[in-house]
Write a protein that holds these residues in place. Sequence first.
Motif, PDB file in Angstrom:
ATOM      1  N   GLU A 157      48.218  48.056  70.381  1.00  0.00           N
ATOM      2  CA  GLU A 157      49.103  47.722  69.126  1.00  0.00           C
ATOM      3  C   GLU A 157      47.907  45.847  69.203  1.00  0.00           C
ATOM      4  O   GLU A 157      47.634  45.557  67.616  1.00  0.00           O
ATOM      5  CB  GLU A 157      50.480  48.214  69.100  1.00  0.00           C
ATOM      6  CG  GLU A 157      50.635  47.083  67.402  1.00  0.00           C
ATOM      7  CD  GLU A 157      51.933  47.410  67.118  1.00  0.00           C
ATOM      8  OE1 GLU A 157      52.896  46.944  66.396  1.00  0.00           O
ATOM      9  OE2 GLU A 157      52.745  48.110  68.599  1.00  0.00           O
ATOM     10  N   ALA A 158      47.792  45.496  70.048  1.00  0.00           N
ATOM     11  CA  ALA A 158      47.362  43.859  69.816  1.00  0.00           C
ATOM     12  C   ALA A 158      45.721  44.567  69.750  1.00  0.00           C
ATOM     13  O   ALA A 158      45.464  43.101  68.377  1.00  0.00           O
ATOM     14  CB  ALA A 158      47.396  42.933  70.611  1.00  0.00           C
ATOM     15  N   ALA A 159      44.870  44.717  70.584  1.00  0.00           N
ATOM     16  CA  ALA A 159      44.184  45.121  70.012  1.00  0.00           C
ATOM     17  C   ALA A 159      43.606  45.925  68.836  1.00  0.00           C
ATOM     18  O   ALA A 159      42.743  44.925  68.181  1.00  0.00           O
ATOM     19  CB  ALA A 159      43.571  45.595  71.295  1.00  0.00           C
ATOM     20  N   ARG A 160      44.346  46.374  68.198  1.00  0.00           N
ATOM     21  CA  ARG A 160      44.441  46.766  67.121  1.00  0.00           C
ATOM     22  C   ARG A 160      44.336  45.729  65.937  1.00  0.00           C
ATOM     23  O   ARG A 160      43.855  45.639  64.748  1.00  0.00           O
ATOM     24  CB  ARG A 160      45.575  48.430  66.786  1.00  0.00           C
ATOM     25  CG  ARG A 160      44.733  49.870  67.531  1.00  0.00           C
ATOM     26  CD  ARG A 160      45.640  51.111  66.536  1.00  0.00           C
ATOM     27  NE  ARG A 160      46.662  50.941  67.134  1.00  0.00           N
ATOM     28  CZ  ARG A 160      47.323  51.013  67.779  1.00  0.00           C
ATOM     29  NH1 ARG A 160      46.327  51.605  69.019  1.00  0.00           N
ATOM     30  NH2 ARG A 160      48.366  50.876  67.990  1.00  0.00           N
ATOM     31  N   ASN A 161      45.870  45.057  66.057  1.00  0.00           N
ATOM     32  CA  ASN A 161      46.216  43.672  64.859  1.00  0.00           C
ATOM     33  C   ASN A 161      45.254  43.205  65.383  1.00  0.00           C
ATOM     34  O   ASN A 161      44.266  42.421  63.769  1.00  0.00           O
ATOM     35  CB  ASN A 161      47.129  43.537  65.313  1.00  0.00           C
ATOM     36  CG  ASN A 161      48.172  43.832  65.068  1.00  0.00           C
ATOM     37  OD1 ASN A 161      47.852  45.232  64.465  1.00  0.00           O
ATOM     38  ND2 ASN A 161      49.288  43.900  66.071  1.00  0.00           N
ATOM     39  N   VAL A 169      39.777  40.440  62.881  1.00  0.00           N
ATOM     40  CA  VAL A 169      38.813  40.237  62.955  1.00  0.00           C
ATOM     41  C   VAL A 169      37.710  40.802  61.632  1.00  0.00           C
ATOM     42  O   VAL A 169      36.989  39.860  60.755  1.00  0.00           O
ATOM     43  CB  VAL A 169      37.865  40.286  64.026  1.00  0.00           C
ATOM     44  CG1 VAL A 169      36.542  40.356  64.140  1.00  0.00           C
ATOM     45  CG2 VAL A 169      38.629  39.799  65.149  1.00  0.00           C
ATOM     46  N   ARG A 170      38.352  41.762  61.070  1.00  0.00           N
ATOM     47  CA  ARG A 170      37.348  42.455  60.246  1.00  0.00           C
ATOM     48  C   ARG A 170      37.829  41.827  59.014  1.00  0.00           C
ATOM     49  O   ARG A 170      37.142  41.357  57.915  1.00  0.00           O
ATOM     50  CB  ARG A 170      37.846  43.573  59.997  1.00  0.00           C
ATOM     51  CG  ARG A 170      37.193  44.873  58.623  1.00  0.00           C
ATOM     52  CD  ARG A 170      38.145  46.087  58.268  1.00  0.00           C
ATOM     53  NE  ARG A 170      39.077  45.557  57.397  1.00  0.00           N
ATOM     54  CZ  ARG A 170      39.606  45.366  56.238  1.00  0.00           C
ATOM     55  NH1 ARG A 170      38.468  44.723  55.624  1.00  0.00           N
ATOM     56  NH2 ARG A 170      40.446  45.134  55.340  1.00  0.00           N
ATOM     57  N   ARG A 171      39.292  41.487  58.502  1.00  0.00           N
ATOM     58  CA  ARG A 171      39.208  40.959  57.478  1.00  0.00           C
ATOM     59  C   ARG A 171      39.076  39.033  57.079  1.00  0.00           C
ATOM     60  O   ARG A 171      38.262  38.914  56.141  1.00  0.00           O
ATOM     61  CB  ARG A 171      41.064  40.626  57.274  1.00  0.00           C
ATOM     62  CG  ARG A 171      41.552  41.592  56.430  1.00  0.00           C
ATOM     63  CD  ARG A 171      42.931  40.844  56.555  1.00  0.00           C
ATOM     64  NE  ARG A 171      43.509  41.707  57.519  1.00  0.00           N
ATOM     65  CZ  ARG A 171      44.668  41.523  57.844  1.00  0.00           C
ATOM     66  NH1 ARG A 171      44.944  40.287  58.099  1.00  0.00           N
ATOM     67  NH2 ARG A 171      45.636  42.039  58.882  1.00  0.00           N
ATOM     68  N   ILE A 172      38.762  38.611  58.400  1.00  0.00           N
ATOM     69  CA  ILE A 172      38.140  37.103  58.434  1.00  0.00           C
ATOM     70  C   ILE A 172      36.776  37.028  57.922  1.00  0.00           C
ATOM     71  O   ILE A 172      36.163  37.004  57.431  1.00  0.00           O
ATOM     72  CB  ILE A 172      38.100  36.931  59.890  1.00  0.00           C
ATOM     73  CG1 ILE A 172      39.667  36.103  60.298  1.00  0.00           C
ATOM     74  CG2 ILE A 172      37.377  35.448  59.705  1.00  0.00           C
ATOM     75  CD1 ILE A 172      39.787  35.770  61.443  1.00  0.00           C
ATOM     76  N   ARG A 173      35.846  38.569  58.749  1.00  0.00           N
ATOM     77  CA  ARG A 173      34.232  38.905  58.070  1.00  0.00           C
ATOM     78  C   ARG A 173      34.581  38.842  56.731  1.00  0.00           C
ATOM     79  O   ARG A 173      33.549  38.299  56.075  1.00  0.00           O
ATOM     80  CB  ARG A 173      34.134  40.264  58.673  1.00  0.00           C
ATOM     81  CG  ARG A 173      33.639  39.403  60.844  1.00  0.00           C
ATOM     82  CD  ARG A 173      33.314  40.624  61.691  1.00  0.00           C
ATOM     83  NE  ARG A 173      32.123  40.139  63.023  1.00  0.00           N
ATOM     84  CZ  ARG A 173      32.948  40.826  63.727  1.00  0.00           C
ATOM     85  NH1 ARG A 173      33.129  42.197  63.589  1.00  0.00           N
ATOM     86  NH2 ARG A 173      32.150  40.431  64.691  1.00  0.00           N
TER      87      ARG A 173
END
Length: 104
Positions: free
Chosen positions: A72-76, A81-85
Amino acid sequence: MVAIAALLGVGVAGDASAQIDWGRSAEREDSRTCERIGADRGKEYTRCMLNQQRRRDNAPLYAAEQQRNNAEAARNNVETVRRIRCNREAKRARERGERPLPCA
């Protein structure tokens, strides 16, 4: 046919033997743990051995829960990272005078 049945029987017996040996090894380890903390006889020893067995029985459950938490932490992290990019690309697009793509 009889030879195959005999081989299967030996394999199953070997499996059971390995499990029994593992159980004895675990029991010796638990016993040493209880003796190390001072519970070497009587009710304290029994209570300690039961606690050790409960700990051993629950260990796979705790490991599975930890694995689920890590996933779950990895998915978060991937989503963050996707949002930051996406936000970085939107900022660059605005700086170029373009209309940025919406971040979902």
